[in-house]
Design an enzyme around this catalytic site. Structure first.
Site, short mmCIF file in Angstrom:
data_model
loop_
_atom_site.label_atom_id
_atom_site.label_comp_id
_atom_site.label_asym_id
_atom_site.label_seq_id
_atom_site.Cartn_x
_atom_site.Cartn_y
_atom_site.Cartn_z
CB VAL A 250 -0.95 0.02 1.22
CG1 VAL A 250 -2.02 -1.03 1.08
CG2 VAL A 250 -0.18 -0.16 2.53
CB ALA A 251 4.34 1.78 0.41
NE ARG A 252 4.64 7.22 -3.74
CZ ARG A 252 3.50 7.61 -3.20
NH1 ARG A 252 2.58 6.69 -2.93
NH2 ARG A 252 3.27 8.88 -2.95
CG ASP A 276 -4.10 0.46 -3.50
OD1 ASP A 276 -5.03 0.29 -4.31
OD2 ASP A 276 -3.92 1.52 -2.85
CD GLU A 281 0.01 3.94 -9.17
OE1 GLU A 281 -0.58 5.02 -8.93
OE2 GLU A 281 0.38 3.18 -8.26
CG HIS A 300 -2.38 4.38 -5.78
ND1 HIS A 300 -1.12 4.69 -6.21
CD2 HIS A 300 -2.39 4.68 -4.44
CE1 HIS A 300 -0.39 5.15 -5.21
NE2 HIS A 300 -1.14 5.15 -4.11
CB SER A 302 -5.24 1.39 -0.06
OG SER A 302 -4.11 2.20 -0.27
#
Length: 339
Positions: A250-252, A276, A281, A300, A302
């Site tokens: 859920v970070a990068r 996510d 992107e 993305h 979350s």
């Protein structure tokens, strides 16, 4: 340092899109009330401004492409402070170092919804939700054995505001929690000075990441993207993970080598992953990631909730008041470290 406008307000504030296409009237009113006399300039994701930028001293920045930010920077010679409405600031750091611009970020704004997302995914995996949905589509009645949260060890890589929020929720469900952060230490000693760490069984340093991976059923990535963390999860890291474990990012996207992840999802030892965040992107429709049965992909999302925009604007407003008063800013980023 206060601005050059009335009462120390900035002469002008640049506002780029943050979490929605347009700022709400109440957002603009809050910002204007905090900095009376400041001119508000809206700037598009392409860098198009509805007014001059030469006197802009403060910017509220959303997910601008790095090239767009650099073009804006060239037209804003007086820019002194950028507040990023995202937690990650890797796109603004090179320019910030060159110009000695103060950077603050949105640390804490997204912690609640992201932690809830992580718990949702952990529960979905251990309660076999993807398989149950597949059985429903097949019109098949087949009960499946599930796992209780008390039998799950959650390993959190990155113990900032998001990691701590995940730990709190996992602990409340009875899970064992281990974590890694920049500096490890005795959990009892660390919790004595920081109660938010209470209940975490082990707090490890970066060199002890293999120890965390070996015992974790769910590995949650909640750390910033820096030169030291880029591609942190590669073939060697995946090989060190507990057989049957899952990765949740859920970070990068840059934290994970996606080619190595694809191989690990096919041949183990991990059982699956939840992503996510991605290197590219939006994730292109032709990406091979879409076709992997033991990979859950979300766009993305979350961080989303109905409260996030309110918290984002309130944090910027509070920091704007501090900046005008010459007080230390909240969530100041150490530009040398990148977070």
């Amino acid at each position: 340092m206060p601005g050059s406008g009335p009462g120390g307000a900035p002469a002008a504030i640049a506002l780029t899109p943050i979490l929605s296409a347009r700022y709400r009237d109440q957002d603009l009113e809050l910002i204007a009330a905090a900095a009376p006399g400041a001119r508000l300039v809206t700037v598009s994701l392409e860098g198009l401004a509805d007014g001059p930028l030469d006197d802009v001293e403060v910017m509220l920045r959303g997910p601008l492409p790095a090239a767009t930010f650099e073009r804006i920077l060239a037209r804003a010679p007086n820019l002194a402070w950028v507040h990023s409405a995202t937690a990650g600031v890797e796109r603004v750091l090179p320019a910030a170092r060159t110009r000695d611009i103060t950077i603050t970020n949105a640390r804490g704004v997204f912690s609640e919804p992201i932690a809830e997302y992580v718990l949702m995914m952990i529960l979905a995996v251990i309660r076999r939700l993807p398989q149950l949905l597949e059985l429903q589509r097949e019109r098949t009645w087949q009960p499946l054995l599930a796992t209780e949260m008390r039998d799950v060890t959650v390993g959190i890589v990155g113990l900032g505001s998001i990691g701590r929020a995940v730990a709190s929720r996992a602990l409340s469900f009875g899970s064992r929690v281990v974590a890694m952060r920049r500096q490890g230490g005795d959990p009892a000693d660390l919790a004595a000075s920081d109660p938010s760490l209470a209940g975490i069984e082990r707090i490890l340093g970066p060199d002890q990441l293999p120890e965390l991976l070996a015992v974790s059923d769910m590995v949650v990535l909640a750390l910033p993207l820096t030169p030291d963390t880029r591609d942190l999860f590669d073939a060697r890291t995946f090989a060190a993970m507990k057989p049957g474990s899952w990765l949740i990012n859920v970070a990068r996207g840059g934290l994970v080598n996606e080619r190595d992840l694809l191989r690990a999802l096919g041949s183990g030892p991990i059982a699956g992953a939840v992503l996510d965040a991605f290197r590219d992107e939006p994730l292109p429709s032709h990406s091979p990631l879409y076709g992997i049965s033991n990979l859950i992909i979300t766009p993305h999302t979350s961080w989303t909730s109905g409260r996030v925009l309110d918290r984002s604007i309130e944090l910027f407003r509070d920091n704007l008041l501090r900046w005008i008063a010459g007080e230390p800013l909240l969530n100041a980023v150490d530009v040398s470290k990148g977070y």
